[in-house]
Design a protein around this motif. Structure first.
Motif, short mmCIF file in Angstrom:
data_model
loop_
_atom_site.label_atom_id
_atom_site.label_comp_id
_atom_site.label_asym_id
_atom_site.label_seq_id
_atom_site.Cartn_x
_atom_site.Cartn_y
_atom_site.Cartn_z
N LEU A 58 0.78 -1.12 -0.05
CA LEU A 58 -0.14 0.00 -0.03
C LEU A 58 0.77 1.19 0.15
CD1 LEU A 58 -2.70 -1.20 2.41
CD2 LEU A 58 -3.19 -0.65 0.11
N LEU A 59 2.02 1.19 0.77
CA LEU A 59 2.78 2.30 0.61
C LEU A 59 3.44 2.66 -0.60
CD1 LEU A 59 4.64 2.01 3.99
CD2 LEU A 59 2.86 3.69 3.43
N GLY A 60 3.91 1.44 -1.28
CA GLY A 60 4.44 1.57 -2.64
C GLY A 60 3.44 2.19 -3.69
N MET A 61 2.06 1.57 -3.46
CA MET A 61 0.95 2.13 -4.44
C MET A 61 0.88 3.65 -4.33
SD MET A 61 -1.68 -1.10 -3.82
CE MET A 61 -3.05 -0.25 -4.48
N ALA A 62 1.03 4.06 -3.16
CA ALA A 62 0.98 5.59 -2.72
C ALA A 62 1.78 6.55 -3.67
CB ALA A 62 1.18 5.87 -1.32
N VAL A 63 3.09 5.80 -3.60
CA VAL A 63 4.28 6.34 -4.21
C VAL A 63 4.20 6.35 -5.75
CG1 VAL A 63 6.84 5.94 -4.92
CG2 VAL A 63 6.00 5.79 -2.44
N ALA A 64 3.53 4.91 -6.29
CA ALA A 64 3.26 4.87 -7.68
C ALA A 64 2.36 5.85 -8.15
CB ALA A 64 2.79 3.35 -7.92
N SER A 65 1.33 6.33 -7.43
CA SER A 65 0.35 7.30 -7.69
C SER A 65 1.02 8.45 -7.86
CB SER A 65 -0.85 7.31 -6.63
OG SER A 65 -1.37 6.05 -6.32
N ALA A 66 1.85 8.89 -6.94
CA ALA A 66 2.60 10.11 -7.05
C ALA A 66 3.16 10.07 -8.40
CB ALA A 66 3.57 10.22 -5.85
N LEU A 67 3.90 9.12 -8.82
CA LEU A 67 4.78 9.19 -9.83
C LEU A 67 3.88 9.32 -11.33
CD1 LEU A 67 7.28 6.16 -9.03
CD2 LEU A 67 7.80 8.75 -9.21
N ILE A 68 2.56 8.66 -11.16
CA ILE A 68 1.80 8.77 -12.23
C ILE A 68 1.41 10.05 -12.49
CG2 ILE A 68 -0.79 8.34 -13.01
CD1 ILE A 68 -0.23 5.51 -11.78
N ILE A 69 1.12 10.98 -11.27
CA ILE A 69 0.77 12.32 -11.39
C ILE A 69 1.96 13.08 -11.98
CG2 ILE A 69 0.57 14.35 -9.92
CD1 ILE A 69 -0.87 12.67 -7.95
N ALA A 70 3.03 12.79 -11.87
CA ALA A 70 4.33 13.41 -12.24
C ALA A 70 4.23 13.01 -13.91
CB ALA A 70 5.53 12.92 -11.56
N GLY A 71 4.09 11.85 -14.18
CA GLY A 71 4.05 11.56 -15.56
C GLY A 71 2.82 12.37 -16.37
N LEU A 72 1.77 12.59 -15.55
CA LEU A 72 0.68 13.31 -16.34
C LEU A 72 1.07 14.64 -16.43
CD1 LEU A 72 -2.53 11.88 -14.53
CD2 LEU A 72 -1.75 11.49 -16.99
N GLY A 73 1.88 15.24 -15.45
CA GLY A 73 2.25 16.97 -15.34
C GLY A 73 3.30 16.95 -16.54
N LEU A 74 4.09 15.82 -16.72
CA LEU A 74 5.13 16.06 -17.64
C LEU A 74 4.94 15.89 -19.03
CD1 LEU A 74 8.14 14.85 -15.27
CD2 LEU A 74 7.60 17.30 -16.02
N ARG A 75 3.77 15.31 -19.12
CA ARG A 75 3.50 14.60 -20.43
C ARG A 75 4.33 13.64 -20.99
NH1 ARG A 75 -1.59 14.66 -20.78
NH2 ARG A 75 -1.38 14.56 -23.05
N SER A 76 4.93 12.69 -20.06
CA SER A 76 5.74 11.89 -20.37
C SER A 76 5.26 10.55 -20.15
CB SER A 76 6.90 11.75 -19.30
OG SER A 76 7.79 10.65 -19.32
N PHE A 77 4.86 9.86 -21.35
CA PHE A 77 4.36 8.47 -21.33
C PHE A 77 5.28 7.26 -20.85
CE2 PHE A 77 3.18 4.61 -23.74
CZ PHE A 77 2.02 4.54 -23.16
#
Length: 492
Positions: free
Chosen positions: A346-365
């Motif tokens: 669950l902690l890792g899933m929280a980190v992965a969610s934050a990384l997905i947000i970064a990917g959306l913000g940077l438009r980095s597929f």
């Protein structure tokens, strides 16, 4: 399950295996002589047919997650702006993908009770044949361009019946195998179903693309491609229905345990574990349904690359890695402890969610994709660890009660197994409903904020709270640090 006594062993010590299906009036798999005389072959026969039918159930359950990405191009205005991230089109797409999730989760409870009432053979035949209704319905109405949105919502709801097949299939197989082999059998059964998600998300975009290349790259061509991608499942559904009717067996002594359900429903651990399973399995199934739409809405240009589209090649990877990581979650939980692995996941899933947000913000597929695959892997591990916790928790509670009240330990253990089995049915249903909530959060975030970032921040916060909940109840005290890791029950 039949109680094995000296009298029953003497009366019927052996079993005759038959290929044709029938009612089994005497079934005692925990008797070694009975099991080895042919019952093992009968159990494996039913397992194979069950896996086939359940795999198709998952395939039809998740079919809308992929179909919606092509319906805008097929001439349906309510999804026409999906490839531009239009809020209305994205909202409609997520409604169509989340409706099967909700229906499937609700049906898991009555489907669990259907096996004792109707028999595994009859109900598997019905549940497999039922898949023809949403499949043929979609194939027909997708070729009627004037079909209103509500008709497709109804068809999406009918596809949800495929999600209910999981509970009936698992309940049925649990009666066929002895305690020492039940875990492996249920694990195979569950994995076979989960892989249906990946195979659908791989096959459907390729079949849609094939259909458009065989005709024309216009609305009519896309309608033909969708029709082809849907009808391809019909022969398999017919085969599963016929196989269940002709070759599967029903066990007349398979009875539900109402008292165990009542005890499980009054236990706080059933509801705590339901919340945790919302976070793990709910995330797996919810993101599996939504992943093609998320790629299409946020990175539309990638769906147009060549004959084998990026959408068709990559969306299925999430469900694939999540399915294969699930057994690992159960295995490592045996070594380290289910509660501890659940916290880490669950902690890792929280980190992965934050990384997905970064990917959306940077438009980095690439960052978006790698982060999402990490999230899927962790949901699979969490699925395995939470399911591994359930029987151990109930066993620990029963052992403590037996010590305090002077109850026979064997009686306490048997009661714990029945309660755990009942709890798994409830937890599975509630956990699956988490997939609906997750997709609705995405939809509302997109409507109100024109962005999915707020939804992912909410997911990250929820995963952190669930990790804290796990620590508070199962790691903070001496209740489960060792005890929850002590038993290697079925990882379903």
């Amino acid at each position: 399950m039949t109680v094995v006594t000296a009298e029953t062993r003497t009366a019927s010590p052996t079993f005759t295996h038959r290929k044709r299906g029938r009612w089994l009036d005497h079934w005692e798999p925990d008797n070694p002589r009975f099991w080895e005389s042919g019952a093992d072959k009968t159990a494996r026969k039913n397992l194979g047919l069950s896996v086939f039918a359940e795999n198709l159930g998952f395939s039809i359950w998740v079919i809308w997650g992929t179909v919606v990405t092509s319906m805008g191009a097929a001439g349906f205005d309510f999804l026409a702006g999906l490839d531009r991230g239009d809020p209305v089109a994205v909202s409609n797409a997520l409604l169509l993908t989340s409706t099967p999730t909700l229906v499937g989760s609700v049906l898991r409870v009555p489907y669990t009770f259907a096996i004792p009432k109707f028999g595994g053979r009859a109900f598997t035949t019905f549940s497999a044949g039922m898949l023809l209704v949403p499949t043929l319905g979609l194939a027909y109405f997708v070729n009627q361009p004037e079909t209103p949105f509500w008709v497709f919502m109804l068809l999406a709801a009918l596809a949800g019946f495929g999600g209910g097949n999981f509970s009936s299939s698992m309940a049925n197989i649990s009666f066929f195998f002895p305690e020492g082999k039940k875990g492996a059998a249920l694990g195979i059964n569950a994995a076979g179903g989960n892989l249906g998600v990946a195979q659908t998300q791989l096959a459907l975009p390729l079949l849609v693309t094939l259909g458009t290349h065989l005709t024309a790259k216009d609305a009519a061509g896309y309608r033909f491609g969708i029709t082809l991608s849907v009808l391809v499942w019909v022969p398999f559904i017919l085969a599963a229905t016929f196989g269940a009717l002709r070759y599967m067996d029903s066990i007349s002594t398979a009875k539900s345990d109402g008292r165990s359900y009542r005890l499980a429903l009054t236990s706080r651990h059933t509801w705590i574990m339901s919340v945790l399973y919302v976070g793990t399995f709910g995330s797996f199934i919810g993101f599996s349904f939504a992943f093609p739409t998320l790629i299409k809405a946020n990175f539309p240009d990638l769906a147009q690359i060549g004959w084998i589209t990026t959408l068709g090649n990559l969306a299925f990877l999430g469900a694939l890695v999540g399915s294969f990581s699930r057994p690992f979650g159960g295995w490592i939980s045996d070594k380290v402890g289910g509660a501890r692995i659940t916290v880490y996941a669950l902690l890792g899933m929280a980190v992965a969610s934050a990384l997905i947000i970064a990917g959306l913000g940077l438009r980095s597929f690439p960052l978006f994709l790698v982060s999402f695959l990490l999230l899927f892997v962790l949901t699979g591990i969490g699925n395995g660890s939470t399911y591994r916790m359930i029987p151990s928790i109930f066993n620990a509670e029963s052992v403590a009660r037996a010590e305090a009240e002077g109850i026979d330990p064997a009686t306490a253990t048997a009661s714990a197994r029945r309660q755990a089995g009942a709890a798994i049915g409830v937890i599975g249903a509630i956990g699956a409903s988490g997939g609906y909530v997750l997709q609705q959060a995405l939809r509302l975030s997109n409507i109100n904020f024109h962005s999915m970032t707020p939804a992912f921040w909410a997911y990250a916060a929820a995963f952190l709270l669930m990790a804290g909940l796990t620590w508070w109840f199962y790691l903070r005290t001496t209740f489960a640090t060792e005890r929850v890791a002590s038993l290697a029950y079925a990882n379903v």
